[in-house]
Design a protein around this motif. Structure first.
Motif, mmCIF file in Angstrom:
data_model
loop_
_atom_site.group_PDB
_atom_site.id
_atom_site.type_symbol
_atom_site.label_atom_id
_atom_site.label_comp_id
_atom_site.label_asym_id
_atom_site.label_seq_id
_atom_site.Cartn_x
_atom_site.Cartn_y
_atom_site.Cartn_z
ATOM 1 N N VAL A 228 0.828 -1.216 0.000
ATOM 2 C CA VAL A 228 0.000 0.000 0.000
ATOM 3 C C VAL A 228 0.863 1.267 0.000
ATOM 4 N N THR A 229 2.049 1.197 0.588
ATOM 5 C CA THR A 229 2.881 2.411 0.660
ATOM 6 C C THR A 229 3.793 2.589 -0.558
ATOM 7 N N LYS B 4 8.266 8.097 4.241
ATOM 8 C CA LYS B 4 7.771 6.771 4.604
ATOM 9 C C LYS B 4 6.758 6.838 5.754
ATOM 10 N N ALA B 5 7.051 7.699 6.741
ATOM 11 C CA ALA B 5 6.172 7.755 7.918
ATOM 12 C C ALA B 5 4.764 8.217 7.525
ATOM 13 N N LYS B 6 4.696 9.200 6.654
ATOM 14 C CA LYS B 6 3.382 9.691 6.225
ATOM 15 C C LYS B 6 2.649 8.627 5.405
ATOM 16 N N VAL C 26 -0.996 6.908 6.447
ATOM 17 C CA VAL C 26 -2.158 6.890 5.560
ATOM 18 C C VAL C 26 -2.552 5.454 5.221
ATOM 19 N N ALA C 27 -1.540 4.610 4.960
ATOM 20 C CA ALA C 27 -1.818 3.217 4.589
ATOM 21 C C ALA C 27 -2.532 2.482 5.720
ATOM 22 N N LEU C 28 -2.075 2.712 6.950
ATOM 23 C CA LEU C 28 -2.697 2.016 8.081
ATOM 24 C C LEU C 28 -4.142 2.462 8.270
ATOM 25 N N GLN C 29 -4.407 3.746 8.042
ATOM 26 C CA GLN C 29 -5.798 4.214 8.115
ATOM 27 C C GLN C 29 -6.659 3.514 7.067
ATOM 28 N N LEU C 30 -6.095 3.406 5.859
ATOM 29 C CA LEU C 30 -6.860 2.772 4.778
ATOM 30 C C LEU C 30 -7.075 1.286 5.056
ATOM 31 N N ARG D 15 -4.760 0.004 -1.672
ATOM 32 C CA ARG D 15 -3.572 0.439 -2.408
ATOM 33 C C ARG D 15 -3.931 1.503 -3.443
ATOM 34 N N ALA D 16 -5.022 1.297 -4.144
ATOM 35 C CA ALA D 16 -5.441 2.296 -5.131
ATOM 36 C C ALA D 16 -5.813 3.608 -4.436
ATOM 37 N N LEU D 17 -6.504 3.507 -3.304
ATOM 38 C CA LEU D 17 -6.955 4.716 -2.607
ATOM 39 C C LEU D 17 -5.789 5.503 -2.008
ATOM 40 N N ALA D 18 -4.677 4.815 -1.750
ATOM 41 C CA ALA D 18 -3.525 5.473 -1.136
ATOM 42 C C ALA D 18 -2.964 6.583 -2.015
ATOM 43 N N MET D 19 -3.226 6.516 -3.298
ATOM 44 C CA MET D 19 -2.773 7.581 -4.203
ATOM 45 C C MET D 19 -3.763 8.743 -4.247
ATOM 46 N N GLN D 20 -4.798 8.652 -3.442
ATOM 47 C CA GLN D 20 -5.832 9.680 -3.367
ATOM 48 C C GLN D 20 -6.401 10.039 -4.739
#
Ligand code: ADP
Ligand code: ADP
Length: 230
Positions: A101-102, A113-115, A119-123, A152-157
């Motif tokens: 996802v990241t 990486k931290a950001k 975001v990935a963990l929220q998703l 994973r797709a949503l992680a790119m907003q």
């Protein structure tokens, strides 16, 4: 306003096979369109043109105001706007769920990486996979892997999400959990174009259903109209 304006799109595979024969479709922001139709009618090819996974030879496609020219010059810009989920989940087997996802946020969006992980963990929590974050795709069920693919797709907003038969490779008992995630996304206002045979989903979630046959759109309507056969 329009998220997608496809006008008279033609595509040939090779020189002879005319797979898209003048397809036009406009999708409004926040609209959920379901594309149905027989296997081989060109549904997958059509939605793959929206994020430049397929070239097309005639017509025009404008995604969120960006003209997707035939020579695919805007490919990177488009792919940031348009997320896609495939029938086969296409996760990287040697990366953990979290790394899957990241990956794009770190390498394409250049997020720290931290950001990206935050975001990935929220998703992953949203799609119900938080507990599996450190596992590998092969350790998850198909339904779980597909929810990871959505995360994973949503992680790119993205502003638009494309789904290409996202439940077709799943055992029946896993279909619901994936459709529930899609339903939630739709209710949150995501613009979605979904190729699917899931009639229940189309009835309940689609704003509009279109029927593709032999490379053209032959019918369209609200689910009420579309499914009320005389
Ligand atoms: P659908 O999604 O409606 O099942 P597809 O878009 O996958 O239809 O395929 C439409 C037609 O194009 C099918 O006849 C398929 O065999 C053909 N096709 C798909 N991909 C290719 C390709 N890369 N080269 C040649 N023909 C293809
Ligand atoms: P789907 O219908 O789920 O999109 P298919 O099973 O039709 O997938 O196709 C799987 C892959 O094979 C796709 O990448 C597609 O482009 C390719 N493909 C399909 N039909 C053909 C064909 N006739 N010639 C070459 N490639 C094809």
């Amino acid at each position: 306003s329009a998220a997608i304006i496809a006008t008279d799109v033609h595509k040939w595979y090779g020189n002879h096979f005319h797979v898209l024969r003048g397809v036009s479709l406009s999708v409004k922001q926040g609209e959920v369109v379901v594309i149905m139709g027989p296997s081989g009618s060109g549904k997958s090819t059509f939605i793959r043109t929206f994020n430049a996974l397929e070239e097309f030879q005639q017509g025009s496609i404008i995604i969120d105001g960006i003209n997707l020219s035939h020579d695919l010059k805007n490919i990177e810009e488009i792919r940031r706007e348009v997320g896609m989920v495939f029938q086969q989940f296409n996760l990287f087997p040697h990366l953990t769920i979290l790394q899957n996802v990241t990956l794009a946020p770190i390498w394409v969006r250049r997020w720290p990486k931290a950001k990206a992980e935050e975001v990935a963990l929220q998703l992953l929590e949203r799609v119900g996979i938080l507990e599996q974050a450190k596992k590998f795709p092969g350790q998850l069920s198909g339904g779980q892997q597909q929810r990871v693919a959505i995360a994973r797709a949503l992680a790119m907003q993205p502003k638009i999400m494309l789904f290409d038969e996202p439940t077709s490779a799943l055992d029946p008992e896993m279909v619901r959990e994936v459709l529930d995630v899609m339903r939630t996304l739709a209710s949150e206002g995501m613009t979605m174009v979904c190729v699917t045979h899931e009639v229940g989903f189309a009835r309940e979630v689609a704003d509009r259903v279109v029927l593709m046959s032999d490379g053209v759109l032959v019918e369209e309507g609200t689910p009420e109209v579309f499914f009320s056969n005389p």
